[in-house]
Motif scaffolding. Structure first.
Motif, short mmCIF file in Angstrom:
data_model
loop_
_atom_site.label_atom_id
_atom_site.label_comp_id
_atom_site.label_asym_id
_atom_site.label_seq_id
_atom_site.Cartn_x
_atom_site.Cartn_y
_atom_site.Cartn_z
N ASP A 98 1.86 1.89 -12.93
CA ASP A 98 1.62 2.07 -14.37
C ASP A 98 0.31 2.80 -14.64
OD1 ASP A 98 -0.40 0.22 -13.92
OD2 ASP A 98 0.42 -1.31 -15.26
N GLY A 99 -0.39 3.21 -13.56
CA GLY A 99 -1.63 3.96 -13.70
C GLY A 99 -2.89 3.12 -13.56
N SER A 100 -2.76 1.81 -13.57
CA SER A 100 -3.95 0.96 -13.47
C SER A 100 -4.42 0.85 -12.02
CB SER A 100 -3.66 -0.43 -14.03
OG SER A 100 -2.67 -1.08 -13.26
N ARG A 101 -5.71 0.61 -11.90
CA ARG A 101 -6.33 0.41 -10.57
C ARG A 101 -6.91 -1.00 -10.54
NH1 ARG A 101 -8.09 4.88 -7.12
NH2 ARG A 101 -7.12 6.76 -7.93
N GLU A 102 -6.77 -1.63 -9.40
CA GLU A 102 -7.32 -2.97 -9.21
C GLU A 102 -7.93 -3.05 -7.83
OE1 GLU A 102 -7.27 -5.60 -11.32
OE2 GLU A 102 -6.08 -4.60 -12.86
N THR A 103 -8.88 -3.96 -7.68
CA THR A 103 -9.43 -4.26 -6.38
C THR A 103 -9.23 -5.75 -6.14
OG1 THR A 103 -11.08 -2.51 -6.55
CG2 THR A 103 -11.50 -4.25 -4.94
N ARG A 131 -1.05 -3.37 5.72
CA ARG A 131 -0.98 -2.00 5.20
C ARG A 131 -2.31 -1.28 5.38
NH1 ARG A 131 4.43 -1.19 4.60
NH2 ARG A 131 5.32 -3.05 3.68
N ARG A 132 -2.24 0.05 5.21
CA ARG A 132 -3.41 0.91 5.33
C ARG A 132 -3.53 1.79 4.09
NH1 ARG A 132 -5.31 1.62 10.51
NH2 ARG A 132 -4.10 0.64 12.16
N ALA A 133 -4.68 2.43 3.93
CA ALA A 133 -4.88 3.37 2.83
C ALA A 133 -3.80 4.43 2.89
CB ALA A 133 -6.26 4.01 2.91
N GLY A 134 -3.21 4.74 1.74
CA GLY A 134 -2.14 5.73 1.65
C GLY A 134 -0.76 5.11 1.63
N ASP A 135 -0.61 3.89 2.13
CA ASP A 135 0.70 3.23 2.11
C ASP A 135 1.11 2.91 0.69
OD1 ASP A 135 0.69 3.30 4.86
OD2 ASP A 135 0.41 1.13 5.14
N VAL A 136 2.40 3.01 0.43
CA VAL A 136 2.98 2.62 -0.85
C VAL A 136 3.90 1.43 -0.57
CG1 VAL A 136 4.45 3.30 -2.78
CG2 VAL A 136 2.84 4.95 -1.79
N VAL A 137 3.73 0.36 -1.34
CA VAL A 137 4.53 -0.84 -1.15
C VAL A 137 5.20 -1.24 -2.45
CG1 VAL A 137 3.14 -1.69 0.76
CG2 VAL A 137 2.57 -2.38 -1.55
N VAL A 138 6.29 -1.96 -2.32
CA VAL A 138 7.01 -2.48 -3.47
C VAL A 138 6.69 -3.96 -3.58
CG1 VAL A 138 9.29 -2.94 -4.45
CG2 VAL A 138 8.86 -0.79 -3.24
N VAL A 139 6.36 -4.40 -4.80
CA VAL A 139 6.04 -5.80 -5.06
C VAL A 139 7.08 -6.33 -6.04
CG1 VAL A 139 4.35 -7.40 -6.02
CG2 VAL A 139 3.58 -5.40 -4.73
N VAL A 140 7.70 -7.43 -5.67
CA VAL A 140 8.65 -8.09 -6.56
C VAL A 140 8.04 -9.42 -6.96
CG1 VAL A 140 10.97 -9.04 -6.80
CG2 VAL A 140 10.59 -7.02 -5.37
N ALA A 141 7.79 -9.57 -8.26
CA ALA A 141 7.20 -10.80 -8.78
C ALA A 141 7.74 -11.04 -10.18
CB ALA A 141 5.68 -10.71 -8.80
N GLU A 142 8.12 -12.28 -10.44
CA GLU A 142 8.61 -12.66 -11.77
C GLU A 142 9.72 -11.73 -12.23
OE1 GLU A 142 5.27 -13.05 -14.39
OE2 GLU A 142 4.20 -14.33 -12.98
N ASN A 143 10.67 -11.45 -11.34
CA ASN A 143 11.84 -10.62 -11.63
C ASN A 143 11.49 -9.19 -12.04
OD1 ASN A 143 13.63 -12.73 -11.04
ND2 ASN A 143 13.38 -13.56 -13.11
N GLN A 144 10.33 -8.73 -11.66
CA GLN A 144 9.93 -7.35 -11.91
C GLN A 144 9.57 -6.69 -10.59
OE1 GLN A 144 6.68 -7.65 -14.73
NE2 GLN A 144 8.05 -7.10 -16.39
N THR A 145 9.89 -5.42 -10.50
CA THR A 145 9.56 -4.65 -9.31
C THR A 145 8.54 -3.59 -9.68
OG1 THR A 145 11.77 -5.00 -8.43
CG2 THR A 145 10.50 -3.21 -7.48
N SER A 146 7.46 -3.54 -8.90
CA SER A 146 6.41 -2.54 -9.12
C SER A 146 6.06 -1.90 -7.78
CB SER A 146 5.15 -3.19 -9.70
OG SER A 146 5.41 -3.81 -10.93
N ARG A 147 5.54 -0.70 -7.87
CA ARG A 147 5.06 -0.01 -6.68
C ARG A 147 3.55 0.11 -6.77
NH1 ARG A 147 8.47 4.35 -4.30
NH2 ARG A 147 6.63 5.59 -4.60
N ILE A 148 2.90 -0.08 -5.65
CA ILE A 148 1.46 0.10 -5.60
C ILE A 148 1.12 0.95 -4.37
CG2 ILE A 148 0.75 -1.94 -6.88
CD1 ILE A 148 0.38 -3.42 -4.32
N ARG A 149 0.09 1.75 -4.56
CA ARG A 149 -0.41 2.58 -3.45
C ARG A 149 -1.75 2.03 -3.03
NH1 ARG A 149 -3.76 6.84 -3.55
NH2 ARG A 149 -3.42 7.22 -5.76
N VAL A 150 -1.92 1.84 -1.74
CA VAL A 150 -3.20 1.36 -1.22
C VAL A 150 -4.15 2.55 -1.20
CG1 VAL A 150 -4.36 0.32 0.76
CG2 VAL A 150 -2.01 -0.37 0.20
#
Length: 152
Positions: free
Chosen positions: A95-100, A129-148
């Motif tokens: 969604d464009g957000s960044r988190e640490t 995972r390593r920097a550059g990896d993209v993973v799929v997260v499934v939580a609370e019936n929602q699927t999101s992708r995040i890039r490390v």
């Protein structure tokens, strides 16, 4: 037979739980002493109530159980650049957000401070995972992708 799985903790978290256990034991010993070796005095006389001592004993038992299964993970045991317990991970959500996030053991979680468990949906997806990896997260019936972005 029931297996009690190990609980991974950061080395700091492991030390903090041991310190907390020592403090709880000290407080319970003081409460028992104030009650005259277990006799119940009036709480207004500075003595602890039976429920306070029972609460302290319960907290001690819970911490002892966690620590009996705990394995501290020292920072030098982690592979450089690979997400593990004790890593700090910067991610970019789809969604464009960044988190640490700091990846920690379940007893160390502080979501408001970005300290997430390695067994949470996000933590589990990031482990290994390593920097550059993209993973799929499934939580609370929602699927999101995040890039490390970075692993520290």
């Amino acid at each position: 037979m029931t297996m009690n799985p190990q609980v991974l903790l950061t080395a700091d978290g492991w030390r903090q739980l041991h310190d907390e256990l020592a403090e709880l034991r000290r407080r319970r010993a003081e409460a028992l002493a104030a009650n005259g070796n277990g006799g119940w005095s009036s709480p207004s006389n500075g003595a602890a109530s039976p429920s306070e001592i029972e609460y302290l004993s319960h907290c001690i038992a819970e911490l002892e159980y966690v620590l009996s299964r705990a394995v501290p993970v020292e920072s030098d045991e982690r592979k450089p650049g690979v997400v593990g317990v004790g890593s700090e991970v910067e991610v970019h959500w789809d969604d464009g957000s960044r988190e640490t996030y700091a990846i920690v053991g379940p007893p160390e979680v502080e979501a408001r401070r970005g300290r997430i468990s390695y067994v949470s949906p996000v933590g589990l997806a990031l482990m290994g995972r390593r920097a550059g990896d993209v993973v799929v997260v499934v939580a609370e019936n929602q699927t999101s992708r995040i890039r490390v972005v970075a692993v520290r």
